[in-house]
Design a protein around this motif. Structure first.
Motif, PDB file in Angstrom:
ATOM      1  N   VAL A   1       0.868  -1.180   0.000  1.00 64.90           N
ATOM      2  CA  VAL A   1       0.000   0.000   0.000  1.00 64.90           C
ATOM      3  C   VAL A   1       0.905   1.230   0.000  1.00 64.90           C
ATOM      4  CG1 VAL A   1      -1.760   1.298   1.252  1.00 64.90           C
ATOM      5  CG2 VAL A   1      -1.847  -1.202   1.235  1.00 64.90           C
ATOM      6  N   GLU A   2       0.560   2.212  -0.853  1.00 66.13           N
ATOM      7  CA  GLU A   2       1.373   3.415  -0.974  1.00 66.13           C
ATOM      8  C   GLU A   2       0.502   4.663  -0.926  1.00 66.13           C
ATOM      9  OE1 GLU A   2       3.679   3.273  -4.521  1.00 66.13           O
ATOM     10  OE2 GLU A   2       3.989   1.109  -4.368  1.00 66.13           O
ATOM     11  N   GLN A   3       1.082   5.722  -0.375  1.00 69.79           N
ATOM     12  CA  GLN A   3       0.468   7.040  -0.413  1.00 69.79           C
ATOM     13  C   GLN A   3       1.587   8.055  -0.630  1.00 69.79           C
ATOM     14  OE1 GLN A   3      -1.089  10.077  -0.977  1.00 69.79           O
ATOM     15  NE2 GLN A   3      -2.802   8.773  -0.313  1.00 69.79           N
ATOM     16  N   GLN A   4       1.565   8.701  -1.807  1.00 65.46           N
ATOM     17  CA  GLN A   4       2.642   9.630  -2.144  1.00 65.46           C
ATOM     18  C   GLN A   4       2.139  11.010  -2.544  1.00 65.46           C
ATOM     19  OE1 GLN A   4       5.731   8.648  -1.624  1.00 65.46           O
ATOM     20  NE2 GLN A   4       5.042   6.588  -1.124  1.00 65.46           N
ATOM     21  N   SER A   5       0.848  11.271  -2.410  1.00 56.45           N
ATOM     22  CA  SER A   5       0.309  12.534  -2.914  1.00 56.45           C
ATOM     23  C   SER A   5       0.139  13.594  -1.845  1.00 56.45           C
ATOM     24  CB  SER A   5      -1.044  12.276  -3.602  1.00 56.45           C
ATOM     25  OG  SER A   5      -2.007  11.818  -2.651  1.00 56.45           O
ATOM     26  N   TYR A   6       0.195  13.223  -0.573  1.00 63.06           N
ATOM     27  CA  TYR A   6      -0.025  14.204   0.479  1.00 63.06           C
ATOM     28  C   TYR A   6       1.193  15.105   0.643  1.00 63.06           C
ATOM     29  CZ  TYR A   6      -4.107  11.461   1.884  1.00 63.06           C
ATOM     30  OH  TYR A   6      -5.314  10.809   1.909  1.00 63.06           O
ATOM     31  N   LYS A   7       0.935  16.339   1.020  1.00 71.28           N
ATOM     32  CA  LYS A   7       2.008  17.312   1.124  1.00 71.28           C
ATOM     33  C   LYS A   7       2.920  17.049   2.300  1.00 71.28           C
ATOM     34  CE  LYS A   7       2.709  22.330   1.252  1.00 71.28           C
ATOM     35  NZ  LYS A   7       2.041  23.655   1.288  1.00 71.28           N
ATOM     36  N   ARG A   8       2.360  16.594   3.414  1.00 74.28           N
ATOM     37  CA  ARG A   8       3.147  16.433   4.638  1.00 74.28           C
ATOM     38  C   ARG A   8       3.371  14.967   5.042  1.00 74.28           C
ATOM     39  NH1 ARG A   8       3.588  20.835   8.074  1.00 74.28           N
ATOM     40  NH2 ARG A   8       2.670  22.743   7.294  1.00 74.28           N
ATOM     41  N   PHE A   9       2.939  14.051   4.211  1.00 76.77           N
ATOM     42  CA  PHE A   9       2.978  12.664   4.656  1.00 76.77           C
ATOM     43  C   PHE A   9       3.087  11.745   3.453  1.00 76.77           C
ATOM     44  CE2 PHE A   9       0.169   8.907   5.103  1.00 76.77           C
ATOM     45  CZ  PHE A   9       0.877   8.200   6.073  1.00 76.77           C
ATOM     46  N   ASN A  10       3.980  10.771   3.498  1.00 78.81           N
ATOM     47  CA  ASN A  10       3.980   9.716   2.496  1.00 78.81           C
ATOM     48  C   ASN A  10       4.377   8.407   3.148  1.00 78.81           C
ATOM     49  OD1 ASN A  10       6.963   9.086   1.873  1.00 78.81           O
ATOM     50  ND2 ASN A  10       6.886  11.322   1.746  1.00 78.81           N
ATOM     51  N   LEU A  11       3.941   7.320   2.531  1.00 76.87           N
ATOM     52  CA  LEU A  11       4.054   6.023   3.190  1.00 76.87           C
ATOM     53  C   LEU A  11       4.091   4.925   2.136  1.00 76.87           C
ATOM     54  CD1 LEU A  11       3.804   4.310   5.879  1.00 76.87           C
ATOM     55  CD2 LEU A  11       1.339   4.294   5.429  1.00 76.87           C
ATOM     56  N   ARG A  12       4.871   3.895   2.426  1.00 77.94           N
ATOM     57  CA  ARG A  12       4.851   2.685   1.619  1.00 77.94           C
ATOM     58  C   ARG A  12       5.000   1.500   2.556  1.00 77.94           C
ATOM     59  NH1 ARG A  12       7.994  -0.976  -1.537  1.00 77.94           N
ATOM     60  NH2 ARG A  12       7.056  -1.301  -3.591  1.00 77.94           N
ATOM     61  N   VAL A  13       4.019   0.596   2.567  1.00 81.38           N
ATOM     62  CA  VAL A  13       4.022  -0.591   3.415  1.00 81.38           C
ATOM     63  C   VAL A  13       4.008  -1.814   2.514  1.00 81.38           C
ATOM     64  CG1 VAL A  13       2.845  -1.840   5.250  1.00 81.38           C
ATOM     65  CG2 VAL A  13       2.754   0.646   5.196  1.00 81.38           C
ATOM     66  N   TYR A  14       4.825  -2.807   2.863  1.00 84.39           N
ATOM     67  CA  TYR A  14       5.003  -3.969   1.999  1.00 84.39           C
ATOM     68  C   TYR A  14       5.025  -5.233   2.859  1.00 84.39           C
ATOM     69  CZ  TYR A  14       7.278  -7.007  -1.477  1.00 84.39           C
ATOM     70  OH  TYR A  14       7.590  -8.020  -2.341  1.00 84.39           O
ATOM     71  N   TYR A  15       4.337  -6.269   2.394  1.00 81.42           N
ATOM     72  CA  TYR A  15       4.366  -7.585   3.048  1.00 81.42           C
ATOM     73  C   TYR A  15       4.644  -8.643   1.990  1.00 81.42           C
ATOM     74  CZ  TYR A  15       2.758 -12.091   4.752  1.00 81.42           C
ATOM     75  OH  TYR A  15       2.690 -13.430   5.053  1.00 81.42           O
ATOM     76  N   ARG A  16       5.463  -9.638   2.355  1.00 76.39           N
ATOM     77  CA  ARG A  16       5.714 -10.734   1.430  1.00 76.39           C
ATOM     78  C   ARG A  16       5.722 -12.061   2.172  1.00 76.39           C
ATOM     79  NH1 ARG A  16      12.220 -11.062   0.107  1.00 76.39           N
ATOM     80  NH2 ARG A  16      12.730 -12.337   1.924  1.00 76.39           N
ATOM     81  N   HIS A  17       5.313 -13.097   1.454  1.00 75.20           N
ATOM     82  CA  HIS A  17       5.395 -14.471   1.945  1.00 75.20           C
ATOM     83  C   HIS A  17       6.084 -15.280   0.848  1.00 75.20           C
ATOM     84  CE1 HIS A  17       4.293 -18.278   3.860  1.00 75.20           C
ATOM     85  NE2 HIS A  17       3.970 -18.702   2.651  1.00 75.20           N
ATOM     86  N   ALA A  18       7.203 -15.912   1.191  1.00 77.78           N
ATOM     87  CA  ALA A  18       7.991 -16.638   0.197  1.00 77.78           C
ATOM     88  C   ALA A  18       8.100 -18.103   0.577  1.00 77.78           C
ATOM     89  CB  ALA A  18       9.386 -16.021   0.079  1.00 77.78           C
ATOM     90  N   ASN A  19       8.188 -18.946  -0.436  1.00 83.38           N
ATOM     91  CA  ASN A  19       8.330 -20.387  -0.216  1.00 83.38           C
ATOM     92  C   ASN A  19       9.169 -20.957  -1.356  1.00 83.38           C
ATOM     93  OD1 ASN A  19       8.052 -23.037   0.659  1.00 83.38           O
ATOM     94  ND2 ASN A  19       6.039 -23.297  -0.291  1.00 83.38           N
ATOM     95  N   PHE A  20      10.466 -21.134  -1.107  1.00 84.71           N
ATOM     96  CA  PHE A  20      11.378 -21.680  -2.110  1.00 84.71           C
ATOM     97  C   PHE A  20      12.143 -22.852  -1.505  1.00 84.71           C
ATOM     98  CE2 PHE A  20      10.626 -17.521  -3.868  1.00 84.71           C
ATOM     99  CZ  PHE A  20      10.712 -17.700  -5.244  1.00 84.71           C
TER     100      PHE A  20
END
Length: 919
Positions: free
Chosen positions: A715-734
């Motif tokens: 999930v990303e938010q990059q348009s706000y003037k005073r706030f931006n955020l990027r959250v990432y989750y992954r599940h891997a199985n190799f």
């Protein structure tokens, strides 16, 4: 000859498509113009991005060109130090001249740490994990080089892979390098669309970090900075018996400006880093009374680092630019290799130097042709000086002492890089093709184990009564009991092995890594993009020619507003056989160097034969058909833009490797699998061998494989003037039967238990990166990453099957079984076994959590003079704010009391403060 053939092929391909690139844009509009600042001065290096996905960069005169856009379009222009500018136009002709004037960025302007804007969601240059950091975002990252590298590696590994294998490239050069001075970095792009035929690394190969350095400014600009950290501010590292007063100092300057106005510019950066950190030795040794005693010691590991760079750009013509750069990195490190079970005398100091000279030319032909040529020379040298020259002594699971086995090494690596890229644009079609050639010259002086190495791994031995007399029984003892018996001269008191190498420590050879690629992107409609590419690569030393890599992709937006976007890509990748692997094979081929392993040697004179000892020679060789590792992988992603420009994305990767390099003893003793009997390497050595004799033949073979999948959500938010955020989750199985580096199977004759979790696999991971502008214009930047623990293999610490490789694993034990049975959280295990049935990587390390934060405040010293602003910025940074104990070492020997117990951790919380003056 390889280079000549490449250039001939490129010339033929370029000639074939020249007429295509020079044809006019008949369906759209050709847009060009100048990018200027408020005073009218030209702004070079500005990025102009169109809503169609086309991207241009202003040259040294501020000129930009977008050869073919749709009649209605939106442009967004960005440049360091200026506020973003957005223009929407509708053209009535086939050509439009559009100048863009940028305004000075306010202090509260947004920090860009993002995947690209949603308006370019179909841009083929970005993948589902692409993250772009501009200059201000880079400044919010760590100043310490190790912390900065870790932050970027964690971002790069979001598509899977071991973070430590992330590649770093600078200014388009493919030859991996170290981080340049932080102040010289203009932007960083993490994980572009790696499915483009331009790249050879699969997405889950650790990731790619592309760094762009700053061009010279139109007027003289510069900065001086200082960052410091006092030992009293910092927390003590876990397991340390006393405080660890770590301190860091970083200081330097940057300067850039014109050489000839409108023709040439320069930028320079120089910095010095003094880092005083500590490692903790947390071992168990024999005290003077021959009883096991804990050994804990805090050992300083000082680092002194100089980093310098110089860059100059020249406008040779209206559409012809030449850039030259020189970079130097001199790094001195003390007490390397010391920590955990490794005692101080087994460490070494390192002097590492790196010098790079690079030239790049960019030439535009007509409206739709762009040619880029890069030539690079680099020199890298690493010299190790051991703390001691005595034989190495390892007691498995307890401690390692004596001299480092590496001894006085001197490794030199020279590279010549020759690249050429050509891009042709016609209407909605973009074609990019190129050649990549890297010549590597290796000069290695490596006297590894010339000092000799004792191993006490335990095994079968006579049982002793309280008076140390034999009872007639046979028991399994661990490495420490074996070492104690050796020192006391008791029965069963011989080392497991003694290894020594002799001969010529020099290895010299040349390897060429070459590739041709072609990538085409076609915008079928405003909401549908197709991409396809082909890559062919080949190498020498060893020769590998048949490496063909097709790539395909599609991007589609099902709704008119493009709030939904779907991507799918798949392709084949090949990985060059590393020159360092080849160097090891050449060095230990039995002619240049001779290696002998003596089983059950005498401790005082290990090379002298005795009635109990057996000497085995060891050499390495390459399989006749050694191949590059081949990878097939693909991904499918869905993106959706919600209200207020919140962007959500889900992605699914799948892939498989084959032909990975492993090493196997093709002349190992043919022994049977057994459970319940004490391990006896001497008995194993008496078993027949396929080719006879007492010789280990360690062969490099293309027998490794990997397969698995990865699911991620962000999930990303990059348009706000005073706030931006990027959250990432992954599940891997190799799962893989290989691993990081060259892996050897436990048994040369069985694959049982070899296919297991990949070495780098961390099952789950969460990361967060963002910034917030607080009251009084204080900026807060934060980066969080939390991951499941990595896998590790449980071993017995000895060589029960006599194959010369100490990686034997235990077996699972039944309740009530006698002998050496151990209770572990992974089940009952016994070391009384040969070719054990416990799989590789059955153990799991504790999870890791990193939270770094940075507070900064900029003050303008002359607010009325916006054209020649002078600012001073203060910042306070904290690494590992939570002071979480991030374990990176646990006991792995089943008979050791430290099995599965943490004994080594990363640095504790660190605080540092800094100031930066810019003019």
């Amino acid at each position: 000859m390889h280079l000549f053939r490449i250039l001939v092929i490129l010339a033929v391909m370029s000639t074939a498509v020249t007429s295509l690139g020079q044809q006019p844009c008949t369906r759209g509009v050709r847009v060009d113009g100048l990018v200027t600042d408020p005073s009218g001065a030209m702004v070079p290096g500005a990025t102009i991005q169109a809503s169609t996905g086309a991207v241009a960069t202003s040259d040294q005169t501020g000129h930009y060109l977008l050869p073919c856009l749709s009649r209605s379009f939106t442009l967004q222009a960005r440049a360091d130090g200026f506020a973003p500018q957005t223009l929407t136009q509708t053209a009535n002709s086939q050509q439009l001249h559009l100048d863009i004037q940028l305004s000075i960025a306010s202090v509260e302007s947004q920090v860009q740490v993002s995947a690209d804007d949603n308006t370019v969601a179909l841009d083929p240059g970005r993948g589902p994990g692409t993250v772009t950091l501009d200059e201000r975002a880079v400044q919010q990252l760590a100043d310490d080089p190790d912390d900065l590298l870790r932050q970027l590696q964690m971002l790069a590994s979001q598509n899977g892979g071991d973070p430590s294998t992330a590649r770093i490239t600078v200014d388009g050069f493919q030859n991996a390098t170290t981080l340049p001075p932080k102040g010289s970095i203009a932007s960083i792009r993490v994980n572009p669309d790696l499915f483009s035929a331009e790249y050879r690394w699969p997405p889950y190969g650790g990731g790619l970090i592309e760094i762009k350095t700053k061009p010279g400014a139109a007027a003289i600009h510069g900065a001086a900075f200082f960052t410091g950290s006092n030992g009293s501010w910092n927390a003590t590292t876990a397991f340390a018996p006393s405080s660890t007063p770590a301190s860091k100092r970083r200081y330097g300057f940057e300067l850039s400006g014109p050489i000839l106005p409108g023709r040439g510019d320069f930028s320079a950066a120089l910095e010095k880093r003094d880092i005083d950190e500590f490692k903790v030795v947390n071992a168990q040794v024999l005290a003077s009374d021959f009883k096991i005693s804990p050994f804990r010691q805090t050992v300083p590991t000082p680092q002194r680092l100089w980093v310098a760079s110089l860059r100059s750009g020249w406008q040779l013509g209206q559409s012809d630019t030449l850039t030259g750069s020189f970079a130097a990195n001199v790094n001195s490190l003390g007490n390397q290799g010391v920590s955990a079970l490794v005692l101080p005398e087994a460490g070494y100091s390192t002097m590492a130097t790196q010098y790079e000279l690079r030239l790049a030319n960019e030439l535009t032909h007509g409206a739709g042709q762009l040619h880029q040529t890069r030539v690079g020379l680099s020199s890298r040298r690493s010299q190790n000086t051991p703390n001691a020259t005595t034989p190495s002594l390892q007691v498995a699971g307890y401690f390692t002492s004596g001299g480092a086995t590496s001894q006085a090494t001197d490794s030199r690596r020279y590279t010549l890089e020759l690249d050429h890229d050509a891009m042709f644009t016609k209407g909605r079609n973009t074609l990019k093709l190129g050649t990549q050639s890297l010549g590597i010259v290796i000069h290695n002086h490596t006297p590894d184990t010339f000092n000799g190495a004792f191993l006490f791994g335990g095994g079968s031995a006579p049982a002793l009564d309280p008076q140390n007399a034999t009872t007639g029984q046979t028991v399994t003892i661990d490495g420490m009991d074996q070492y104690r018996r050796t020192l006391l001269g008791l029965p069963g008191g011989n080392p497991t092995t003694y290894q020594q190498t002799s001969g010529n420590p020099e290895v010299n050879f040349t390897q060429w890594q070459n590739a041709l690629y072609l990538e085409e992107n076609f915008q079928v409609t405003q909401r549908l993009t197709l991409s396809g590419g082909f890559r062919y690569q080949f190498q020498t030393s060893p020769d590998s020619l048949a490496n063909f890599e097709p790539r395909l992709g599609i991007g589609w937006s099902p709704d008119k507003k493009s709030t939904w976007v779907i991507h799918a890509r798949a392709g084949i990748f090949s990985n060059f056989i590393d020159a360092d692997t080849i160097a090891d094979g050449f060095r230990l081929n039995g002619r240049r160097q001779q290696q002998v392993v003596v089983y059950s040697p005498g401790y005082s004179a290990p090379l002298n034969p005795n009635s109990a000892s057996i000497a085995v020679s060891t050499r390495r060789e390459f399989a006749p058909a050694l191949s590059q590792t081949t990878t097939f992988t693909g991904y499918f992603t869905v993106e959706h833009t919600f209200a207020h420009h919140w962007l959500a994305r889900s992605a699914f990767y799948w892939g498989a490797d084959w032909n990975a390099i492993r090493m196997r003893n093709t002349n190992a003793p043919i022994v049977s699998t057994a459970i319940g009997a004490p391990a006896d390497p001497i008995a194993a050595l008496r078993a027949p061998r396929p080719y006879g004799g007492n010789e280990n033949i360690l062969r490099y073979e293309s027998s490794g494989h990997l397969a698995g999948n990865l699911v991620s959500f962000s999930v990303e938010q990059q348009s706000y003037k005073r706030f931006n955020l990027r959250v990432y989750y992954r599940h891997a199985n190799f799962k893989a039967n290989g691993g990081d580096g060259i892996v050897t199977p436990q048994s040369s004759y069985s694959e049982q238990g070899e296919s297991a979790r990949a070495d780098w696999l961390r099952l789950n991971g969460v990361s967060l990166i963002g910034s917030l502008i607080l009251p009084r214009r204080v900026e807060l930047a934060t980066e969080l990453d939390a991951h499941s623990g990595a896998a590790y293999t449980i071993t017995t610490g000895t060589d029960a099957n006599g194959d010369g490789i100490v990686n034997d694993r235990p077996s699972y034990a039944s309740p009530g079984m006698s002998g050496s049975v151990y209770h572990t959280r992974y089940g009952l295990m016994t070391a009384d076994t040969t070719n054990g049935n416990v799989p590789r990587n059955v153990g799991t390390m504790p999870p890791t959590v990193h939270l770094d934060m940075n507070l900064s405040r900029a003050f303008t010293l002359n607010p009325k003079d916006k054209e020649h602003a002078r600012t001073i910025t203060f910042n306070l940074r904290a690494a590992n704010v939570l002071n979480h104990v991030n374990i990176n070492g646990v006991g792995t020997v089943v008979s050791s009391p430290s099995l599965d117990k943490p004994y080594q951790a990363e640095s504790a919380r660190r605080l540092e403060a800094g100031a930066r003056f810019s003019f």
